[in-house]
Every structure is written in C-alpha cells, then in structure tokens.
Design a protein around this motif. Structure first.
Motif, PDB file in Angstrom:
ATOM      1  N   ARG A  51     -34.073   6.625 -11.603  1.00  0.00           N
ATOM      2  CA  ARG A  51     -35.213   6.478 -12.509  1.00  0.00           C
ATOM      3  C   ARG A  51     -35.721   7.831 -13.006  1.00  0.00           C
ATOM      4  N   GLU A  52     -35.751   8.823 -12.120  1.00  0.00           N
ATOM      5  CA  GLU A  52     -36.256  10.145 -12.478  1.00  0.00           C
ATOM      6  C   GLU A  52     -35.172  11.060 -13.028  1.00  0.00           C
ATOM      7  N   ALA A  53     -33.941  10.562 -13.128  1.00  0.00           N
ATOM      8  CA  ALA A  53     -32.789  11.319 -13.643  1.00  0.00           C
ATOM      9  C   ALA A  53     -32.587  12.614 -12.852  1.00  0.00           C
ATOM     10  N   LEU A  54     -32.650  12.519 -11.519  1.00  0.00           N
ATOM     11  CA  LEU A  54     -32.435  13.668 -10.649  1.00  0.00           C
ATOM     12  C   LEU A  54     -31.001  13.638 -10.133  1.00  0.00           C
ATOM     13  N   PRO A  55     -30.393  14.802  -9.911  1.00  0.00           N
ATOM     14  CA  PRO A  55     -29.026  14.808  -9.379  1.00  0.00           C
ATOM     15  C   PRO A  55     -29.004  14.363  -7.923  1.00  0.00           C
ATOM     16  N   SER A  56     -27.949  13.680  -7.539  1.00  0.00           N
ATOM     17  CA  SER A  56     -27.847  13.198  -6.162  1.00  0.00           C
ATOM     18  C   SER A  56     -27.559  14.337  -5.189  1.00  0.00           C
ATOM     19  N   ASP A  57     -27.255  15.539  -5.700  1.00  0.00           N
ATOM     20  CA  ASP A  57     -27.026  16.690  -4.830  1.00  0.00           C
ATOM     21  C   ASP A  57     -28.275  17.060  -4.035  1.00  0.00           C
ATOM     22  N   SER A  63     -26.418  23.636   3.306  1.00  0.00           N
ATOM     23  CA  SER A  63     -25.083  24.237   3.411  1.00  0.00           C
ATOM     24  C   SER A  63     -24.113  23.596   2.416  1.00  0.00           C
ATOM     25  N   LEU A  64     -24.179  22.290   2.267  1.00  0.00           N
ATOM     26  CA  LEU A  64     -23.280  21.618   1.325  1.00  0.00           C
ATOM     27  C   LEU A  64     -23.690  21.862  -0.123  1.00  0.00           C
ATOM     28  N   GLN A  65     -24.994  21.996  -0.374  1.00  0.00           N
ATOM     29  CA  GLN A  65     -25.442  22.348  -1.725  1.00  0.00           C
ATOM     30  C   GLN A  65     -24.919  23.720  -2.115  1.00  0.00           C
ATOM     31  N   LEU A  66     -25.011  24.674  -1.197  1.00  0.00           N
ATOM     32  CA  LEU A  66     -24.512  26.015  -1.485  1.00  0.00           C
ATOM     33  C   LEU A  66     -23.001  26.018  -1.677  1.00  0.00           C
ATOM     34  N   ARG A  67     -22.301  25.261  -0.859  1.00  0.00           N
ATOM     35  CA  ARG A  67     -20.838  25.160  -0.985  1.00  0.00           C
ATOM     36  C   ARG A  67     -20.460  24.610  -2.355  1.00  0.00           C
ATOM     37  N   ARG A  68     -21.169  23.591  -2.808  1.00  0.00           N
ATOM     38  CA  ARG A  68     -20.897  23.003  -4.123  1.00  0.00           C
ATOM     39  C   ARG A  68     -21.202  24.004  -5.234  1.00  0.00           C
ATOM     40  N   ARG A  69     -22.291  24.741  -5.111  1.00  0.00           N
ATOM     41  CA  ARG A  69     -22.623  25.755  -6.130  1.00  0.00           C
ATOM     42  C   ARG A  69     -21.563  26.841  -6.188  1.00  0.00           C
ATOM     43  N   ILE A  70     -21.019  27.235  -5.032  1.00  0.00           N
ATOM     44  CA  ILE A  70     -19.964  28.250  -4.998  1.00  0.00           C
ATOM     45  C   ILE A  70     -18.730  27.736  -5.744  1.00  0.00           C
ATOM     46  N   GLU A  71     -18.392  26.469  -5.542  1.00  0.00           N
ATOM     47  CA  GLU A  71     -17.237  25.891  -6.231  1.00  0.00           C
ATOM     48  C   GLU A  71     -17.452  25.831  -7.740  1.00  0.00           C
ATOM     49  N   GLN A  72     -18.693  25.702  -8.174  1.00  0.00           N
ATOM     50  CA  GLN A  72     -18.989  25.562  -9.601  1.00  0.00           C
ATOM     51  C   GLN A  72     -19.257  26.895 -10.307  1.00  0.00           C
ATOM     52  N   VAL A  73     -19.154  28.012  -9.588  1.00  0.00           N
ATOM     53  CA  VAL A  73     -19.454  29.320 -10.187  1.00  0.00           C
ATOM     54  C   VAL A  73     -18.615  29.591 -11.436  1.00  0.00           C
ATOM     55  N   PRO A  74     -17.280  29.391 -11.436  1.00  0.00           N
ATOM     56  CA  PRO A  74     -16.519  29.692 -12.654  1.00  0.00           C
ATOM     57  C   PRO A  74     -17.005  28.899 -13.868  1.00  0.00           C
ATOM     58  N   ASP A  75     -17.375  27.647 -13.673  1.00  0.00           N
ATOM     59  CA  ASP A  75     -17.863  26.831 -14.794  1.00  0.00           C
ATOM     60  C   ASP A  75     -19.237  27.299 -15.262  1.00  0.00           C
ATOM     61  N   GLU A  76     -20.069  27.738 -14.320  1.00  0.00           N
ATOM     62  CA  GLU A  76     -21.424  28.131 -14.685  1.00  0.00           C
ATOM     63  C   GLU A  76     -21.489  29.492 -15.373  1.00  0.00           C
ATOM     64  N   VAL A  77     -20.582  30.403 -15.038  1.00  0.00           N
ATOM     65  CA  VAL A  77     -20.622  31.733 -15.659  1.00  0.00           C
ATOM     66  C   VAL A  77     -19.778  31.812 -16.935  1.00  0.00           C
ATOM     67  N   ARG A  78     -19.005  30.788 -17.216  1.00  0.00           N
ATOM     68  CA  ARG A  78     -18.092  30.819 -18.360  1.00  0.00           C
ATOM     69  C   ARG A  78     -18.807  31.149 -19.667  1.00  0.00           C
ATOM     70  N   PHE A  89     -26.394  36.396 -12.061  1.00  0.00           N
ATOM     71  CA  PHE A  89     -26.204  35.032 -11.565  1.00  0.00           C
ATOM     72  C   PHE A  89     -25.621  35.053 -10.157  1.00  0.00           C
ATOM     73  N   VAL A  90     -24.568  35.861  -9.958  1.00  0.00           N
ATOM     74  CA  VAL A  90     -23.919  35.939  -8.642  1.00  0.00           C
ATOM     75  C   VAL A  90     -24.879  36.542  -7.618  1.00  0.00           C
ATOM     76  N   ALA A  91     -25.674  37.532  -8.013  1.00  0.00           N
ATOM     77  CA  ALA A  91     -26.635  38.142  -7.084  1.00  0.00           C
ATOM     78  C   ALA A  91     -27.678  37.118  -6.637  1.00  0.00           C
ATOM     79  N   GLN A  92     -28.137  36.297  -7.562  1.00  0.00           N
ATOM     80  CA  GLN A  92     -29.127  35.277  -7.205  1.00  0.00           C
ATOM     81  C   GLN A  92     -28.525  34.257  -6.235  1.00  0.00           C
ATOM     82  N   LEU A  93     -27.303  33.832  -6.505  1.00  0.00           N
ATOM     83  CA  LEU A  93     -26.637  32.886  -5.617  1.00  0.00           C
ATOM     84  C   LEU A  93     -26.405  33.510  -4.246  1.00  0.00           C
ATOM     85  N   VAL A 115     -20.516  35.201  -2.474  1.00  0.00           N
ATOM     86  CA  VAL A 115     -19.482  35.219  -3.497  1.00  0.00           C
ATOM     87  C   VAL A 115     -19.161  36.667  -3.849  1.00  0.00           C
ATOM     88  N   ASN A 116     -17.880  36.973  -4.026  1.00  0.00           N
ATOM     89  CA  ASN A 116     -17.449  38.311  -4.404  1.00  0.00           C
ATOM     90  C   ASN A 116     -17.683  38.493  -5.906  1.00  0.00           C
TER      91      ASN A 116
END
Length: 163
Positions: A51-57, A63-78, A89-93, A115-116
């Motif tokens: 109803r609130e259109a919030l992500p299920s993440d 720990s799993l949220q951070l792991r997912r964000r690490i996996e999505q880094v290439p898509d987010e910085v593209r 962006f990488v420094a904030q993460l 992240v390197n």
C-alpha cells in the motif's frame, strides 16, 4: 449490561445505514483480497509495504541489506557523471558497512566487507569507454538471417561448393 451495550451499538449502526454513511465505501462490491488463500502470519506487513509502495528489502536484516547494496553497486554507479561522484557513493556505502561491522545487529552473520573504490572506478571507466551499439531492426535482421537464395537448385550448388 452487555445487552444494553450491544443494543446501543446496533442502534448506532442502523442509524448510520439509514443516513447512508456506508454507501460508496472503497472496495464495495469487490471480493475480499486474500480470501481463499492460505493464512499468512505477516499479511499485514506485506499489505502495508504494498500500500505504501515500500521496497521489501526493508524487512531484511542490516547485513543482508548491505550485501544486496554491494551487489547492486555497478548498476547504481553506471549513470553517475564524474569519478568524484562514484568515489563519494562508494565512500558513503563503505561508511555504512564499517558502522555495521563495529556494532553488528542480531541478524545473521554474513560476510560483508567494504567495497574497493579502485575496482568500482575501473569498471565504471571501462563501461564509459565502451561505445554504445545502436542497430536498427532491419540491420539486426540482416545479421541474424541468412541471405535469401533465389532460383531452383541453390541447395545443390551450395553442396557442390562445400564438398
């Protein structure tokens, strides 16, 4: 006492029905959502997120949220415009990761490392340097489809040339 209370509640409901306060309620005449489905203990959480259109993440442990964000880094910085924005962006993460490593929550123990920045920048530069390939539908069809052979006996001529 309960009979008097029930009677007063019923009288108020009947008065509201006569005034038309229950007409045109949202969902009127529609089936009850989830009826006939197996019972789910967290139905209210799922319906709130939908109803609130919030992500299920948001339901995942840190720990799993951070792991997912690490996996999505290439898509987010593209689409970031400069190297400095990628570094920021990488420094904030990495700051979020280090904060979690210092004080982990009660979630599952998942290996999470910062992240390197150089690896992310190398990938970002490589994607920037790669030229965009734009082809039309007819060009793609010309590449994928074999040339059209005309005339009778093309198959025999082709076999003679191969053999």
């Amino acid at each position: 006492m309960t009979d008097a209370w029930e009677a007063s509640v019923e009288a108020k409901i009947q008065g509201a029905v006569q005034r038309g306060e229950f007409d045109d309620l949202p969902g009127m005449g529609k089936p009850i959502p989830g009826r006939g489905a197996p019972y789910d203990e967290s139905w209210w959480i799922k319906s709130f997120l939908e109803r609130e259109a919030l992500p299920s993440d948001l339901l995942l442990p840190t720990s799993l949220q951070l792991r997912r964000r690490i996996e999505q880094v290439p898509d987010e910085v593209r689409d970031l415009p400069t190297e400095q924005s990628v570094r920021d962006f990488v420094a904030q993460l990495n700051a979020q990761i280090v904060a979690w490593l210092r004080f982990p929550d009660d979630g599952p123990r998942v290996a999470v490392r910062p992240v390197n920045t150089d690896d992310v920048l190398r990938r970002w530069r490589a994607e920037r340097a790669r030229p965009e390939v734009r082809t039309t539908v007819t060009e793609a069809a010309a590449v994928l489809l074999p040339p059209r052979r005309h005339g009778r006996g093309w198959w025999r001529r082709w076999r003679r040339r191969r053999g």
